[in-house]
Structure formats: structure tokens, C-alpha cells
Motif scaffolding. Structure first.
Motif, PDB file in Angstrom:
ATOM      1  N   ASP A  15      -2.594   0.995  20.776  1.00  0.00           N
ATOM      2  CA  ASP A  15      -1.823   1.453  19.622  1.00  0.00           C
ATOM      3  C   ASP A  15      -0.679   2.325  20.118  1.00  0.00           C
ATOM      4  OD1 ASP A  15      -1.162   2.118  16.856  1.00  0.00           O
ATOM      5  OD2 ASP A  15      -3.257   1.689  16.366  1.00  0.00           O
ATOM      6  N   GLN A  16       0.090   2.856  19.193  1.00  0.00           N
ATOM      7  CA  GLN A  16       1.209   3.722  19.550  1.00  0.00           C
ATOM      8  C   GLN A  16       1.389   4.782  18.480  1.00  0.00           C
ATOM      9  OE1 GLN A  16       5.203   2.240  19.058  1.00  0.00           O
ATOM     10  NE2 GLN A  16       4.466   0.433  17.956  1.00  0.00           N
ATOM     11  N   VAL A  17       1.979   5.894  18.870  1.00  0.00           N
ATOM     12  CA  VAL A  17       2.150   7.003  17.942  1.00  0.00           C
ATOM     13  C   VAL A  17       3.249   6.714  16.927  1.00  0.00           C
ATOM     14  CG1 VAL A  17       2.776   9.438  17.745  1.00  0.00           C
ATOM     15  CG2 VAL A  17       1.174   8.693  19.522  1.00  0.00           C
ATOM     16  N   GLY A  18       4.423   6.224  17.401  1.00  0.00           N
ATOM     17  CA  GLY A  18       5.414   5.872  16.383  1.00  0.00           C
ATOM     18  C   GLY A  18       6.854   5.862  16.806  1.00  0.00           C
ATOM     19  N   SER A  19       7.386   6.987  17.293  1.00  0.00           N
ATOM     20  CA  SER A  19       8.824   7.075  17.535  1.00  0.00           C
ATOM     21  C   SER A  19       9.221   6.359  18.823  1.00  0.00           C
ATOM     22  CB  SER A  19       9.274   8.535  17.588  1.00  0.00           C
ATOM     23  OG  SER A  19       8.697   9.205  18.689  1.00  0.00           O
TER      24      SER A  19
END
Length: 369
Positions: A15-19
Motif C-alpha cells: 500500500d502507500q500513504v498518499g502524496s
């Protein structure tokens, strides 16, 4: 809010955090817009085109949850919060202290009763983003935690003499926000929470003396749980705990031990994204408070602060170590934070960024299959 069957299984193993780092075209367009050389519409079009490219790239490297990179924001939190009724952004006298650097001067303050506006620009932007993603992946939306409205100095005590009245309005504003995102098609939402992580650190000034640290931890837990009381069952909501991410610098350090008995044991989210990329975050022992079969733990054991790829076997060893406290089937993998919590971005290249995210996917496949 209505309940339906859960259809999105998130967080994902990789997964990834976002920015994401802002492409040069967005930096240039932002400067031209500030200088009055291009219109807001042109800026929006340039951002949209880069979001399309970023979504395609995320899907190409194997991520199941993709984000818009936060390309339309300057800050990970202020852009959302200052668009609530009763909150305004302003240029502050000083920036916030980070390790060896001070942030750009900006902050928010409470000016009136807090409510969520139906025409909040983040809802419009999510709808556009969701169309870009289509059915190719899960469109993940990130917003600041409601707890980001509780740092000392934000609440206007003339408007809200009683902090519980302040909390009640924030809770309702976020419940309305969740429903609006849900109606727009969002099924994976993340609360980014530096404030709560700060309550675990002795370095952070957490109050003006009005409350104890324990009282504020309990309030932070209560706020999130009351917001989530009636959320749709098929909406996944996670919390990302961060110790600051500004141009590859950090704001504070400290393990999760002070908040773990409250937050890890009791916060009713579907998962926690936890910063574990270096010794600042402490050890994995606080994970023992996570209920078995409860929220997933996304181990941020790879760093987004530089482009160097970690040793794969070391990462696998750290996952194994964490599995002593949380079953392996309850664990996932990501970087500790996003790559550009503000428009400035961290000190690495876009190529470094994509290599790092591809590495997350590669390791997750080898660990979990």
C-alpha cells in the motif's frame, strides 16, 4: 449512514500513504498562477493531466490502491481544513520547527462554528479523480485527521469556551464529510494524524496547560470513534500516524508506547499506517496492544525521505520481527509517509519515488504471495 457489505479489502499488502512528488509542470503552473499568468481553469487542467499520468504509473507498478498524489494541494492538511466553515488559513509569524529547518509560514485558526460545506472542493476533486481511475484500481482519498484541529492555538475560545462543544461540531463536520465522500463513490479513506503521533512524544508542546496529555489522548480517541460510529460498513477508513514529513526532515521522535494502550487497543479504524523507518519510531512492542483479528498494521519500514533502496532481507526481517506482536496475516507494507506532504516535496527524484513504490510491491509479493 447506511450499512452494506464490505467490498474493498484494504489496506493492501503493498500500500502507500498518499502524496507524490509534484511534477515540474505543476510547480511551474503554480508559480504562473500566483503571478497571474494563467487562469485557475488552466492550472486545474495541468493538474488533471499529471494526475492521469500518476494514476497510470501507480497501476503499472502494481499498486491496488492509487491516489491523486495530492497534486491539487499545497499542504497535506491546511487545504482541506481551511475549506471548512469556521476555519481559515493565514500566513503565520513563524513556520513550524523541523530537524534543521523551519516550514513555510502558514497555519489555520478557528473563526466561527465549524461545519462541512456541501460544496467542499475536495468532493469535486474526488469525483474527477474517481473517473480517472475507473475500475482499474481502488481510488484512495486522504484527508487530515479531525484531530488536526486540536493543536493548541487553533480553537477560538470565544467561539468555543467548552472544548466538548468544539469536539461535537468537528465530529459532525467529519461525519458529513465522510458521507459526502461516500456518496461520491469513495470506499477507501485515510485520516492523516500528526497531532496524535505528537502526543506520544515528550518533544511536542501538546497543550497550553488546559488539559493533561492523557486527557488529550482520550479526547482524540473519542473524537475519531464517535465519527466512525455509523460509518458505512463498506467504507474502509485507516489512520496514518506521522512524526512530520517536510522536505525530507522530521519534526519529533518518540515511540508509540504512550498512546498504544488507548489508540491501538481501541480506535475503530480498519488499519493503522505506522512510521517505522528508523530508530525515531521506537520498537514494535507497542503493537502488542493491537487486537488479534482487529485493524491491519501497515508497516512503514521503508523511507520516503530519500531514494536509497533498503536491503530487502533487512525489510523482511523487520516484518518477521513485527509478526511477533501482530499476526503476519494482519500486516501490510508501505513507506513510512508520502513523498510530498507539502508542495515542496522530499529530497529525491520522481524516478527514485517510483523505484521505491515498486520495491514495496516486490517485497510484499515475496512475503505474502
Amino acid at each position: 449512514m447506511t450499512n452494506t457489505t464490505i467490498t474493498v479489502k484494504a489496506p493492501f499488502r503493498a500500500d502507500q500513504v498518499g502524496s507524490l512528488l509534484r511534477p515540474k509542470s505543476i510547480h511551474r503552473a503554480n508559480e504562473e498562477y500566483k503571478a497571474g499568468k494563467i487562469s485557475a481553469e488552466t492550472l486545474h487542467e495541468i493538474q488533471t493531466e499529471e494526475i492521469r499520468r500518476a494514476v497510470d504509473k501507480q497501476i503499472e507498478i502494481g499498486l491496488q490502491a492509487v491516489t491523486d498524489g495530492e497534486f491539487r494541494r499545497n499542504w497535506w492538511h491546511f487545504d482541506f481544513l481551511e475549506q471548512l466553515d469556521g476555519v481559515e488559513g493565514y500566513v503565520s509569524k513563524e513556520g513550524r520547527p523541523f530537524k534543521g529547518i523551519q516550514t513555510e509560514k502558514y497555519n489555520i485558526r478557528n473563526t466561527g462554528k465549524i461545519t462541512f460545506k456541501p460544496d467542499h472542493p475536495f468532493i469535486r476533486d474526488f469525483k474527477e479523480f474517481k473517473k480517472i481511475v475507473g475500475d482499474r484500481a481502488v481510488a484512495k482519498q486522504t484527508i487530515p485527521s479531525p484531530n488536526q484541529l486540536f493543536p493548541a492555538g487553533i480553537r477560538n475560545k470565544n467561539v468555543y469556551p467548552d472544548i466538548e462543544d468544539y469536539a461535537k461540531d468537528i465530529i459532525q463536520a467529519y461525519r458529513d464529510a465522510i458521507q459526502s465522500f461516500y456518496d461520491a463513490g469513495c470506499r477507501y479513506l485515510q485520516f492523516d494524524d500528526v497531532y496524535l503521533a505528537g502526543l506520544s512524544s515528550s518533544e511536542m508542546p501538546y497543550s497550553d496547560g488546559e488539559f493533561t496529555r492523557e486527557e488529550l489522548i482520550e479526547l482524540a480517541l473519542s473524537v475519531v470513534n464517535r465519527i466512525l460510529e455509523d460509518k458505512p460498513a463498506d467504507l474502509v477508513i485507516t489512520t496514518h500516524l506521522c512524526r512530520g514529513n517536510y522536505r525530507s526532515k522530521w519534526a519529533f521522535e518518540g515511540g508509540y508506547t504512550p498512546i498504544a494502550p488507548y489508540i491501538f487497543a481501541n480506535e475503530k479504524v480498519n488499519g493503522f499506517f505506522l512510521e517505522y523507518d528508523d530508530e525515531r519510531s521506537g520498537d514494535f512492542e507497542p503493537l502488542s496492544y493491537i487486537p488479534e483479528g482487529g485493524p491491519s498494521i501497515v508497516l512503514g519500514v521503508l523511507t520516503s525521505k530519500n531514494g536509497n533502496l533498503e536491503d530487502k532481507e533487512t525489510i523482511k526481517s523487520r516484518i518477521k520481527e513485527a509478526s511477533k506482536y501482530v499476526p503476519l496475516d494482519q500486516l501490510c507494507l508501505s513507506t513510512q509517509c508520502g513523498f510530498a506532504s507539502t508542495h515542496h516535496g522530499n529530497e529525491l527524484t520522481e524516478e527514485d519515488q517510483w523505484h521505491k513504490l515498486r520495491f514495496v510491491v516486490e517485497i510484499a509479493k515475496e512475503v505474502w504471495g
